[in-house]
Each structure stands twice: as structure tokens, then as C-alpha cells.
Motif scaffolding. Sequence first.
Motif, PDB file in Angstrom:
ATOM      1  N   ASN A  25       0.858  -1.184   0.000  1.00 36.34           N
ATOM      2  CA  ASN A  25       0.000   0.000   0.000  1.00 36.34           C
ATOM      3  C   ASN A  25       0.896   1.238   0.000  1.00 36.34           C
ATOM      4  OD1 ASN A  25      -1.631   2.191   0.560  1.00 36.34           O
ATOM      5  ND2 ASN A  25      -2.700   1.259   2.284  1.00 36.34           N
ATOM      6  N   ASP A  26       1.070   1.845  -1.166  1.00 39.27           N
ATOM      7  CA  ASP A  26       1.924   3.028  -1.271  1.00 39.27           C
ATOM      8  C   ASP A  26       1.114   4.296  -1.489  1.00 39.27           C
ATOM      9  OD1 ASP A  26       1.042   2.646  -3.856  1.00 39.27           O
ATOM     10  OD2 ASP A  26       3.022   2.897  -4.778  1.00 39.27           O
ATOM     11  N   GLY A  29       2.491  14.209  -4.697  1.00 35.59           N
ATOM     12  CA  GLY A  29       1.646  14.999  -5.581  1.00 35.59           C
ATOM     13  C   GLY A  29       1.026  14.226  -6.713  1.00 35.59           C
ATOM     14  N   GLU A  30       1.134  12.894  -6.686  1.00 41.09           N
ATOM     15  CA  GLU A  30       0.538  12.083  -7.745  1.00 41.09           C
ATOM     16  C   GLU A  30      -0.977  11.976  -7.561  1.00 41.09           C
ATOM     17  OE1 GLU A  30       2.494   8.296  -7.953  1.00 41.09           O
ATOM     18  OE2 GLU A  30       4.479   9.178  -7.592  1.00 41.09           O
ATOM     19  N   LYS A  31      -1.688  11.736  -8.645  1.00 39.66           N
ATOM     20  CA  LYS A  31      -3.121  11.493  -8.552  1.00 39.66           C
ATOM     21  C   LYS A  31      -3.352  10.119  -7.935  1.00 39.66           C
ATOM     22  CE  LYS A  31      -4.552  14.481 -12.354  1.00 39.66           C
ATOM     23  NZ  LYS A  31      -5.267  14.579 -13.655  1.00 39.66           N
ATOM     24  N   VAL A  32      -4.348  10.020  -7.061  1.00 38.67           N
ATOM     25  CA  VAL A  32      -4.624   8.779  -6.336  1.00 38.67           C
ATOM     26  C   VAL A  32      -6.106   8.435  -6.447  1.00 38.67           C
ATOM     27  CG1 VAL A  32      -2.705   8.989  -4.710  1.00 38.67           C
ATOM     28  CG2 VAL A  32      -4.880  10.093  -4.184  1.00 38.67           C
ATOM     29  N   GLU A  33      -6.407   7.165  -6.194  1.00 36.35           N
ATOM     30  CA  GLU A  33      -7.785   6.702  -6.304  1.00 36.35           C
ATOM     31  C   GLU A  33      -8.661   7.174  -5.147  1.00 36.35           C
ATOM     32  OE1 GLU A  33      -5.038   3.262  -5.039  1.00 36.35           O
ATOM     33  OE2 GLU A  33      -4.995   5.001  -6.369  1.00 36.35           O
ATOM     34  N   ARG A  34      -8.055   7.438  -4.010  1.00 38.18           N
ATOM     35  CA  ARG A  34      -8.732   8.032  -2.854  1.00 38.18           C
ATOM     36  C   ARG A  34      -7.655   8.666  -1.980  1.00 38.18           C
ATOM     37  NH1 ARG A  34      -7.537   5.341   1.724  1.00 38.18           N
ATOM     38  NH2 ARG A  34      -6.949   3.139   1.527  1.00 38.18           N
ATOM     39  N   PRO A  35      -7.997   9.658  -1.157  1.00 37.65           N
ATOM     40  CA  PRO A  35      -6.987  10.251  -0.282  1.00 37.65           C
ATOM     41  C   PRO A  35      -6.591   9.275   0.823  1.00 37.65           C
ATOM     42  CG  PRO A  35      -9.143  11.190   0.186  1.00 37.65           C
ATOM     43  CD  PRO A  35      -9.296  10.344  -1.045  1.00 37.65           C
ATOM     44  N   PRO A  36      -5.301   9.106   1.062  1.00 29.78           N
ATOM     45  CA  PRO A  36      -4.874   8.240   2.164  1.00 29.78           C
ATOM     46  C   PRO A  36      -5.244   8.852   3.503  1.00 29.78           C
ATOM     47  CG  PRO A  36      -3.007   9.426   1.270  1.00 29.78           C
ATOM     48  CD  PRO A  36      -4.169   9.731   0.367  1.00 29.78           C
ATOM     49  N   VAL A  37      -5.296   8.009   4.530  1.00 31.89           N
ATOM     50  CA  VAL A  37      -5.650   8.500   5.865  1.00 31.89           C
ATOM     51  C   VAL A  37      -4.777   7.835   6.915  1.00 31.89           C
ATOM     52  CG1 VAL A  37      -7.554   6.821   6.028  1.00 31.89           C
ATOM     53  CG2 VAL A  37      -7.496   8.787   7.577  1.00 31.89           C
ATOM     54  N   TRP A  38      -4.240   8.636   7.793  1.00 34.70           N
ATOM     55  CA  TRP A  38      -3.638   8.164   9.035  1.00 34.70           C
ATOM     56  C   TRP A  38      -3.909   9.228  10.091  1.00 34.70           C
ATOM     57  CZ3 TRP A  38       0.679  10.334  11.692  1.00 34.70           C
ATOM     58  CH2 TRP A  38       1.338  11.367  11.032  1.00 34.70           C
ATOM     59  N   ILE A  39      -3.563   8.964  11.351  1.00 29.04           N
ATOM     60  CA  ILE A  39      -3.917   9.871  12.433  1.00 29.04           C
ATOM     61  C   ILE A  39      -2.693  10.144  13.304  1.00 29.04           C
ATOM     62  CG2 ILE A  39      -5.492  10.305  14.350  1.00 29.04           C
ATOM     63  CD1 ILE A  39      -7.290   8.120  13.297  1.00 29.04           C
ATOM     64  N   MET A  40      -2.424  11.413  13.550  1.00 23.84           N
ATOM     65  CA  MET A  40      -1.351  11.725  14.478  1.00 23.84           C
ATOM     66  C   MET A  40      -1.671  11.155  15.864  1.00 23.84           C
ATOM     67  SD  MET A  40      -0.112  15.557  13.361  1.00 23.84           S
ATOM     68  CE  MET A  40      -1.700  16.254  12.868  1.00 23.84           C
ATOM     69  N   ARG A  41      -0.657  10.558  16.491  1.00 25.19           N
ATOM     70  CA  ARG A  41      -0.811   9.840  17.770  1.00 25.19           C
ATOM     71  C   ARG A  41      -1.795   8.681  17.643  1.00 25.19           C
ATOM     72  NH1 ARG A  41      -1.394  14.981  21.868  1.00 25.19           N
ATOM     73  NH2 ARG A  41       0.749  15.740  21.738  1.00 25.19           N
ATOM     74  N   GLN A  42      -1.796   8.027  16.486  1.00 26.36           N
ATOM     75  CA  GLN A  42      -2.744   6.930  16.306  1.00 26.36           C
ATOM     76  C   GLN A  42      -2.400   5.725  17.167  1.00 26.36           C
ATOM     77  OE1 GLN A  42      -2.520   6.311  12.062  1.00 26.36           O
ATOM     78  NE2 GLN A  42      -0.852   4.839  12.203  1.00 26.36           N
ATOM     79  N   ASP A  90      -7.844  -2.717  10.642  1.00 24.45           N
ATOM     80  CA  ASP A  90      -7.265  -3.433   9.502  1.00 24.45           C
ATOM     81  C   ASP A  90      -7.844  -2.935   8.183  1.00 24.45           C
ATOM     82  OD1 ASP A  90      -5.736  -5.314   8.141  1.00 24.45           O
ATOM     83  OD2 ASP A  90      -7.278  -6.857   8.279  1.00 24.45           O
ATOM     84  N   GLY A  91      -6.960  -2.458   7.313  1.00 23.54           N
ATOM     85  CA  GLY A  91      -7.377  -1.987   6.002  1.00 23.54           C
ATOM     86  C   GLY A  91      -7.859  -0.554   5.964  1.00 23.54           C
ATOM     87  N   LEU A  92      -7.920   0.106   7.117  1.00 24.12           N
ATOM     88  CA  LEU A  92      -8.471   1.464   7.179  1.00 24.12           C
ATOM     89  C   LEU A  92      -7.404   2.536   7.372  1.00 24.12           C
ATOM     90  CD1 LEU A  92     -11.676   0.910   9.367  1.00 24.12           C
ATOM     91  CD2 LEU A  92     -11.542   1.187   6.884  1.00 24.12           C
ATOM     92  N   ILE A  93      -6.196   2.151   7.790  1.00 28.98           N
ATOM     93  CA  ILE A  93      -5.118   3.110   8.027  1.00 28.98           C
ATOM     94  C   ILE A  93      -4.006   2.877   7.008  1.00 28.98           C
ATOM     95  CG2 ILE A  93      -3.265   3.735   9.629  1.00 28.98           C
ATOM     96  CD1 ILE A  93      -5.154   3.492  11.905  1.00 28.98           C
ATOM     97  N   ASP A  94      -3.568   3.956   6.392  1.00 31.01           N
ATOM     98  CA  ASP A  94      -2.618   3.848   5.283  1.00 31.01           C
ATOM     99  C   ASP A  94      -1.173   4.100   5.687  1.00 31.01           C
ATOM    100  OD1 ASP A  94      -4.494   3.299   3.080  1.00 31.01           O
ATOM    101  OD2 ASP A  94      -5.282   5.286   3.563  1.00 31.01           O
ATOM    102  N   ALA A  95      -0.886   4.146   6.980  1.00 29.44           N
ATOM    103  CA  ALA A  95       0.497   4.339   7.429  1.00 29.44           C
ATOM    104  C   ALA A  95       0.608   3.954   8.889  1.00 29.44           C
ATOM    105  CB  ALA A  95       0.947   5.785   7.239  1.00 29.44           C
ATOM    106  N   LEU A  99       5.838  -5.089   9.832  1.00 31.24           N
ATOM    107  CA  LEU A  99       4.761  -4.600   8.973  1.00 31.24           C
ATOM    108  C   LEU A  99       4.655  -5.414   7.689  1.00 31.24           C
ATOM    109  CD1 LEU A  99       5.092  -0.726   9.348  1.00 31.24           C
ATOM    110  CD2 LEU A  99       3.072  -2.100   9.911  1.00 31.24           C
ATOM    111  N   ASN A 100       5.776  -5.961   7.256  1.00 29.84           N
ATOM    112  CA  ASN A 100       5.796  -6.848   6.100  1.00 29.84           C
ATOM    113  C   ASN A 100       5.182  -6.196   4.863  1.00 29.84           C
ATOM    114  OD1 ASN A 100       6.519  -9.355   4.964  1.00 29.84           O
ATOM    115  ND2 ASN A 100       4.416 -10.119   5.151  1.00 29.84           N
ATOM    116  N   GLY A 101       5.387  -4.875   4.726  1.00 27.64           N
ATOM    117  CA  GLY A 101       4.918  -4.179   3.536  1.00 27.64           C
ATOM    118  C   GLY A 101       3.464  -3.770   3.549  1.00 27.64           C
ATOM    119  N   ARG A 102       2.771  -3.953   4.674  1.00 25.55           N
ATOM    120  CA  ARG A 102       1.334  -3.630   4.698  1.00 25.55           C
ATOM    121  C   ARG A 102       1.080  -2.156   4.404  1.00 25.55           C
ATOM    122  NH1 ARG A 102      -0.659  -5.856  10.380  1.00 25.55           N
ATOM    123  NH2 ARG A 102      -2.670  -5.028   9.672  1.00 25.55           N
ATOM    124  N   VAL A 103       1.803  -1.286   5.101  1.00 26.11           N
ATOM    125  CA  VAL A 103       1.680   0.169   4.924  1.00 26.11           C
ATOM    126  C   VAL A 103       3.056   0.785   5.128  1.00 26.11           C
ATOM    127  CG1 VAL A 103      -0.742   0.335   5.650  1.00 26.11           C
ATOM    128  CG2 VAL A 103       1.087   0.484   7.361  1.00 26.11           C
TER     129      VAL A 103
END
Length: 372
Positions: free
Chosen positions: A13-14, A22-35, A74-79, A145-149
Amino acid sequence: MTEDATKYAPLKNDLLLRAARGEKVERPPVWIMRQAGRYLPEYHEVKAGRDFFETCRDPEIASEITIQPVDHYDGLIDAAIIFSDILVIPQAMGMAVEIREKTGPFFPDPMREPSDIDRLLSSDVDVTKELAWAFEAISTTRRKLNGRVPLLGFCGGPFTLLVYMTEGGSTKLYRYIRTWIYKHPEAAKQVLQRITDVAVEFLAQQVKAGAQMLQVFESWAGELGPAEFAEFSLPYLRQIAERLPRRLHELGLVSDPERNHEVPVTIFAKGAWYALDDLANTGYNAISLDWLYDPALAVKTVAGRATLQGNLDPGVIYGSKETITRKVEEMIAGFGGGKQNYIINLGHGTQPFFDPEMVGFFLEECHRVGSL
């Protein structure tokens, strides 16, 4: 690609890295500070009464805590962002720092006079030695992480660290830092420069250890007026953005020594709404915004010079599901729909009293709305 990339699994998941570039993406990624932290029940189970810094310095425990939100949602956080603290730089510089329950950071011997800087400037700082545990935690987490995010590393901004080093902890008055910048400005700049030097090396070594993106937290930027920010924060933030790619190139970690697209870097200058145009010219790939910004105005101001990150008021998580949905829709629309130059995040970090279920609902809505 870093020289050590072959040690790790390919990234599945890159999305975050592409958005930051700045590349175009299929949806905006999401993560949370202090997640990773106190709002998750599994955090308290793993921490098990340990001192905060003791927890950070155990690579196995730190990596487990870092990955907890990736597993929980699982699957909802991109980093993932490494579980650590911005105050490790003052520690590496020789200052004692404690984290006290309910009151937060505490420096037993803060800097109060210019003569106090001698102990900080008298010798070079070897971050590879002083913060070896931090790099081990990053490498351990990257493997797990094995490449998950992607895995994010970070550091504190120079002015923010100077605030803590002079105040001795959290404050509402900022008496001592204001004494420094208004009475001893040149001495303050000496320390800011040393912090900057250490920060550049610390960030570079995090990439060598396995971090794939970085963030600089200038959390107390909003305590400076525009002129003071331009004097005591912006030049040092700019140095980090300019010097880091060159240092990464020296280490054989990136191919372009002038502009860092291979390892994107985000700046979060909380409260410095007046500096957005200046920050867009510093060379950071992304600018994280707190909730004081109007998204549409921020997009207009930055005009594609950087990706924007943010900026939901964390307090929205205390609201109803209907409110969260509405606020997420408004936020993503304000940032132009999120398919380019946008990363979803809160306008600051999570809070200990968050309901994990409501955090999950927020993430689900980000995916749903961002995919429209």
C-alpha cells in the motif's frame, strides 16, 4: 529506493507516498497523528505500567504499539508512525527528560540562562549511539509490517524543542522561551542551530533504519507571531528540508540530493496559519494543517506547491456519527475531493478519551467519502 530496501517486503500500500509526492490517487490516504497510544485498550495491556521512555526504548514493545492501530483498524489506516517522542533529541543532546503521569514532560535541569548552553554545545552529538534504540525500533517495525503500509519516522521542530528545553515542560505562559528570544536572541539561535543539526542527522538515520516517510512536528509554532516565526522557526525548518535530501544522498539512500521525492517529508507547524505561503516554499513535500485553517483557502494559498494534510478538529470524534460524517464530507470537499495533493488526518493528535469505535467510524467514512 534505499540501499537497504531489499531487506524488507515490497510495499503493498503506497497510497500515502504517492499522495505526498503529488501524484493522482484513487482516494486520499488516511492516518492519524498519535494513532498509536492511550485511546486503544491494547496499548495499556502492552505498556503494562512501564515508564513511557522505557516503553519507547524497548524495540519489541515500541514496534508492537506502533502496529496496534494498523491491526485494530485493519485496512483502514494507510500508514504506521513509529511509537516514540519528539523529546528524544534533547535527551541525545545530554538533557534529562522525564514523562510524568498527568503532567507530561519534565526537565529536571532546564536551560534558563545563556551560560547553560555550554553543556549542549561543548561536544558533538552521535545520534547513532545515543538513539540506537530508536533506529532498532524502526527496523524491527518495518520488518513486522511486512509491507502492509509505509512506516513514518519523525522529529520535533527546533523551536518546539527549544520551548521544552527552556520551560522545563508544558506551560501556558511561555515565560522562559520568550525571555530567550527577546532578551538572548543570539544565544537562542545558537541552540536552534545545534538542534537543527541533530534533527537532520536523526531523520536521515531513521530513513537508513527503514522509515519511508518523515514528519517534523513544530507543535508550538503558534506561540510565535509572524515576525518571530520568520526569525526563530522558519529558517531552521527550511534548513531541515534543504539539508536532509543531501544527507540522504551522502548515505546512499536517495538518488536526488536536491529534492526529496523518494522519502517524502511533512511539516506540521501548528497554529502558524500566517506562514502557510512561506511553508509552501520551503521544499517540504507535504504541509499538515491544524483545524484553524479553512481547507479551500489553504488549497488556494498553496496552489499545488505541496500536498496538504489534515485537518479535522480532533474534538469531532466526541460527536455523533452524523456529525462525523458531515464533517468528513465538508473537509474532503474543501480540499478539492482529495484525489491529488491531499492526505486525510486530524488537525492534531488523538486524545486519551477517544472511543475506539468512533475512531473506526471516522476512518470508514474517510474511505467511503474519499472513494466517491
